[in-house]
Scaffold this motif. Structure first.
Motif, PDB file in Angstrom:
ATOM      1  N   LEU A  54       0.872  -1.168   0.000  1.00 51.93           N
ATOM      2  CA  LEU A  54       0.000   0.000   0.000  1.00 51.93           C
ATOM      3  C   LEU A  54       0.908   1.216   0.000  1.00 51.93           C
ATOM      4  CD1 LEU A  54      -2.638  -1.098   2.663  1.00 51.93           C
ATOM      5  CD2 LEU A  54      -2.886  -1.095   0.177  1.00 51.93           C
ATOM      6  N   VAL A  55       0.730   2.071  -0.989  1.00 55.01           N
ATOM      7  CA  VAL A  55       1.571   3.258  -1.122  1.00 55.01           C
ATOM      8  C   VAL A  55       0.703   4.497  -0.937  1.00 55.01           C
ATOM      9  CG1 VAL A  55       3.212   4.510  -2.572  1.00 55.01           C
ATOM     10  CG2 VAL A  55       3.032   2.014  -2.773  1.00 55.01           C
ATOM     11  N   SER A  56       1.029   5.276   0.081  1.00 54.87           N
ATOM     12  CA  SER A  56       0.341   6.555   0.299  1.00 54.87           C
ATOM     13  C   SER A  56       1.059   7.615  -0.519  1.00 54.87           C
ATOM     14  CB  SER A  56       0.395   6.948   1.772  1.00 54.87           C
ATOM     15  OG  SER A  56      -0.228   5.965   2.560  1.00 54.87           O
ATOM     16  N   VAL A  57       0.284   8.452  -1.201  1.00 54.50           N
ATOM     17  CA  VAL A  57       0.858   9.498  -2.050  1.00 54.50           C
ATOM     18  C   VAL A  57       0.286  10.845  -1.638  1.00 54.50           C
ATOM     19  CG1 VAL A  57       1.093  10.363  -4.421  1.00 54.50           C
ATOM     20  CG2 VAL A  57       1.083   7.894  -3.988  1.00 54.50           C
ATOM     21  N   ARG A  58       1.179  11.783  -1.463  1.00 50.22           N
ATOM     22  CA  ARG A  58       0.812  13.170  -1.150  1.00 50.22           C
ATOM     23  C   ARG A  58       1.228  14.038  -2.329  1.00 50.22           C
ATOM     24  NH1 ARG A  58       3.315  12.726   2.795  1.00 50.22           N
ATOM     25  NH2 ARG A  58       5.170  13.899   2.342  1.00 50.22           N
ATOM     26  N   LEU A  59       0.276  14.761  -2.908  1.00 49.10           N
ATOM     27  CA  LEU A  59       0.603  15.656  -4.006  1.00 49.10           C
ATOM     28  C   LEU A  59       1.095  16.991  -3.461  1.00 49.10           C
ATOM     29  CD1 LEU A  59      -2.373  15.054  -6.489  1.00 49.10           C
ATOM     30  CD2 LEU A  59      -0.147  13.935  -6.421  1.00 49.10           C
ATOM     31  N   ARG A  60       1.863  17.707  -4.284  1.00 50.78           N
ATOM     32  CA  ARG A  60       2.333  19.040  -3.908  1.00 50.78           C
ATOM     33  C   ARG A  60       1.129  19.969  -3.785  1.00 50.78           C
ATOM     34  NH1 ARG A  60       7.593  18.862  -4.167  1.00 50.78           N
ATOM     35  NH2 ARG A  60       8.625  17.484  -5.632  1.00 50.78           N
ATOM     36  N   PRO A  61       1.161  20.921  -2.836  1.00 48.85           N
ATOM     37  CA  PRO A  61       0.022  21.829  -2.665  1.00 48.85           C
ATOM     38  C   PRO A  61      -0.391  22.536  -3.958  1.00 48.85           C
ATOM     39  CG  PRO A  61       1.525  22.054  -0.831  1.00 48.85           C
ATOM     40  CD  PRO A  61       2.196  21.136  -1.827  1.00 48.85           C
ATOM     41  N   HIS A  81      -4.818  20.548  -8.629  1.00 46.81           N
ATOM     42  CA  HIS A  81      -5.618  20.562  -9.856  1.00 46.81           C
ATOM     43  C   HIS A  81      -5.276  19.382 -10.775  1.00 46.81           C
ATOM     44  CE1 HIS A  81      -1.917  22.585 -11.066  1.00 46.81           C
ATOM     45  NE2 HIS A  81      -2.238  22.309 -12.319  1.00 46.81           N
ATOM     46  N   LEU A  82      -4.207  18.672 -10.472  1.00 50.93           N
ATOM     47  CA  LEU A  82      -3.780  17.529 -11.286  1.00 50.93           C
ATOM     48  C   LEU A  82      -4.278  16.184 -10.751  1.00 50.93           C
ATOM     49  CD1 LEU A  82      -0.090  18.641 -11.918  1.00 50.93           C
ATOM     50  CD2 LEU A  82      -2.046  18.849 -13.469  1.00 50.93           C
ATOM     51  N   MET A  83      -5.138  16.220  -9.724  1.00 50.94           N
ATOM     52  CA  MET A  83      -5.598  14.970  -9.108  1.00 50.94           C
ATOM     53  C   MET A  83      -6.281  14.048 -10.115  1.00 50.94           C
ATOM     54  SD  MET A  83      -6.800  15.932  -5.265  1.00 50.94           S
ATOM     55  CE  MET A  83      -6.851  14.254  -4.684  1.00 50.94           C
ATOM     56  N   GLY A 103      -9.243  12.150   1.404  1.00 54.07           N
ATOM     57  CA  GLY A 103      -9.256  13.459   2.029  1.00 54.07           C
ATOM     58  C   GLY A 103      -8.480  13.304   3.328  1.00 54.07           C
ATOM     59  N   GLY A 104      -7.552  14.176   3.599  1.00 56.14           N
ATOM     60  CA  GLY A 104      -6.724  14.042   4.793  1.00 56.14           C
ATOM     61  C   GLY A 104      -5.280  14.357   4.475  1.00 56.14           C
ATOM     62  N   ALA A 105      -4.375  13.776   5.237  1.00 57.15           N
ATOM     63  CA  ALA A 105      -2.950  14.065   5.062  1.00 57.15           C
ATOM     64  C   ALA A 105      -2.428  13.587   3.708  1.00 57.15           C
ATOM     65  CB  ALA A 105      -2.140  13.414   6.179  1.00 57.15           C
ATOM     66  N   ASP A 106      -2.941  12.467   3.209  1.00 60.71           N
ATOM     67  CA  ASP A 106      -2.515  11.932   1.918  1.00 60.71           C
ATOM     68  C   ASP A 106      -3.635  12.105   0.899  1.00 60.71           C
ATOM     69  OD1 ASP A 106       0.023  10.991   2.828  1.00 60.71           O
ATOM     70  OD2 ASP A 106      -1.006   9.309   3.785  1.00 60.71           O
ATOM     71  N   ASP A 107      -3.248  12.120  -0.371  1.00 65.69           N
ATOM     72  CA  ASP A 107      -4.226  12.312  -1.442  1.00 65.69           C
ATOM     73  C   ASP A 107      -4.665  11.010  -2.102  1.00 65.69           C
ATOM     74  OD1 ASP A 107      -4.321  15.250  -1.433  1.00 65.69           O
ATOM     75  OD2 ASP A 107      -2.198  15.054  -1.946  1.00 65.69           O
ATOM     76  N   ASN A 167       7.258  11.809 -10.631  1.00 63.93           N
ATOM     77  CA  ASN A 167       6.152  12.647 -11.096  1.00 63.93           C
ATOM     78  C   ASN A 167       6.244  14.013 -10.414  1.00 63.93           C
ATOM     79  OD1 ASN A 167       3.537  13.884 -11.352  1.00 63.93           O
ATOM     80  ND2 ASN A 167       2.699  11.883 -11.888  1.00 63.93           N
ATOM     81  N   PRO A 168       6.312  15.097 -11.168  1.00 65.95           N
ATOM     82  CA  PRO A 168       6.468  16.427 -10.564  1.00 65.95           C
ATOM     83  C   PRO A 168       5.300  16.850  -9.677  1.00 65.95           C
ATOM     84  CG  PRO A 168       6.232  16.586 -12.964  1.00 65.95           C
ATOM     85  CD  PRO A 168       6.284  15.149 -12.626  1.00 65.95           C
ATOM     86  N   ALA A 169       4.158  16.218  -9.808  1.00 60.00           N
ATOM     87  CA  ALA A 169       3.009  16.558  -8.960  1.00 60.00           C
ATOM     88  C   ALA A 169       3.101  15.932  -7.570  1.00 60.00           C
ATOM     89  CB  ALA A 169       1.712  16.109  -9.629  1.00 60.00           C
ATOM     90  N   VAL A 170       3.967  14.916  -7.417  1.00 62.02           N
ATOM     91  CA  VAL A 170       4.054  14.163  -6.157  1.00 62.02           C
ATOM     92  C   VAL A 170       5.043  14.821  -5.199  1.00 62.02           C
ATOM     93  CG1 VAL A 170       4.700  11.937  -5.138  1.00 62.02           C
ATOM     94  CG2 VAL A 170       3.368  12.012  -7.261  1.00 62.02           C
TER      95      VAL A 170
END
Length: 175
Positions: free
Chosen positions: A92-99, A103-105, A125-129, A153-156
């Motif tokens: 299971l990999v949690s991914v957080r996008l850059r603030p 818009h790239l979700m 919704g929460g700490a991870d996306d 990925n530059p969004a990550v």
């Protein structure tokens, strides 16, 4: 309710227009039992289902058809053992996008859909996306997947990987 267990308004009860949400669909006790039986074994015959529910086969089939057409039943699937496909390891990999990349979700989610290692993913919704459930040959395969498809990925903004030692299922939708 008639002798067969079919409501005179059976078809109307399930109708959902494209603009309506499924939470407006009313499921009676028979529908819930039918869904429970199917979620345990979606390959049961109509005869077997009708006997378990105490319904006439035609009534059972009409209910099943209405549940499919209304979108309550989205699809029938097969669960394949990842080990049989040479993918014995799960993570299971949690991914957080850059603030600035929120818009790239949708685009990121669409990219995930095309990756063969992904068993399923969740938008959070929460700490991870995202929470991504992947299957892999070994730990190197997981490492390479994270590097090639996530970290690069530059969004990550960041990832966290957890190995799955055991995977179980609860009861389907509380049925």
């Amino acid at each position: 309710m008639g002798e067969t267990g079919q409501s005179p308004h059976c078809e109307e009860r399930y109708k959902v227009s494209d603009s309506q949400k499924l939470q407006q669909v009313t499921l009676d006790e028979v529908d819930q039992k039918l869904l429970g039986l199917l979620s345990n074994n979606s390959r049961r015959t109509n005869q077997s289902l009708s006997e378990a529910l105490g319904l006439a086969p035609t009534t059972c089939l009409a209910r099943l058809k209405a549940l499919k057409e209304s979108g309550v039943i989205k699809r029938f699937t097969v669960e394949v053992a990842p080990e049989a496909m040479g993918l014995p390891l799960q993570a299971l990999v949690s991914v957080r996008l850059r603030p600035g990349a929120r818009h790239l979700m949708n685009a990121f989610g669409n990219e995930l859909r095309d990756l063969p290692e992904i068993k399923q993913f969740f938008v959070l919704g929460g700490a991870d996306d995202f929470l991504i459930h992947i299957t892999a040959r070994n730990t190197e395969h997981i490492r390479q997947f994270v590097l090639d498809h996530l970290s690069s990925n530059p969004a990550v903004a960041g990832t966290q990987t957890n190995l799955v030692f055991e995977h179980g299922h609860g009861t389907a939708l509380g049925l």
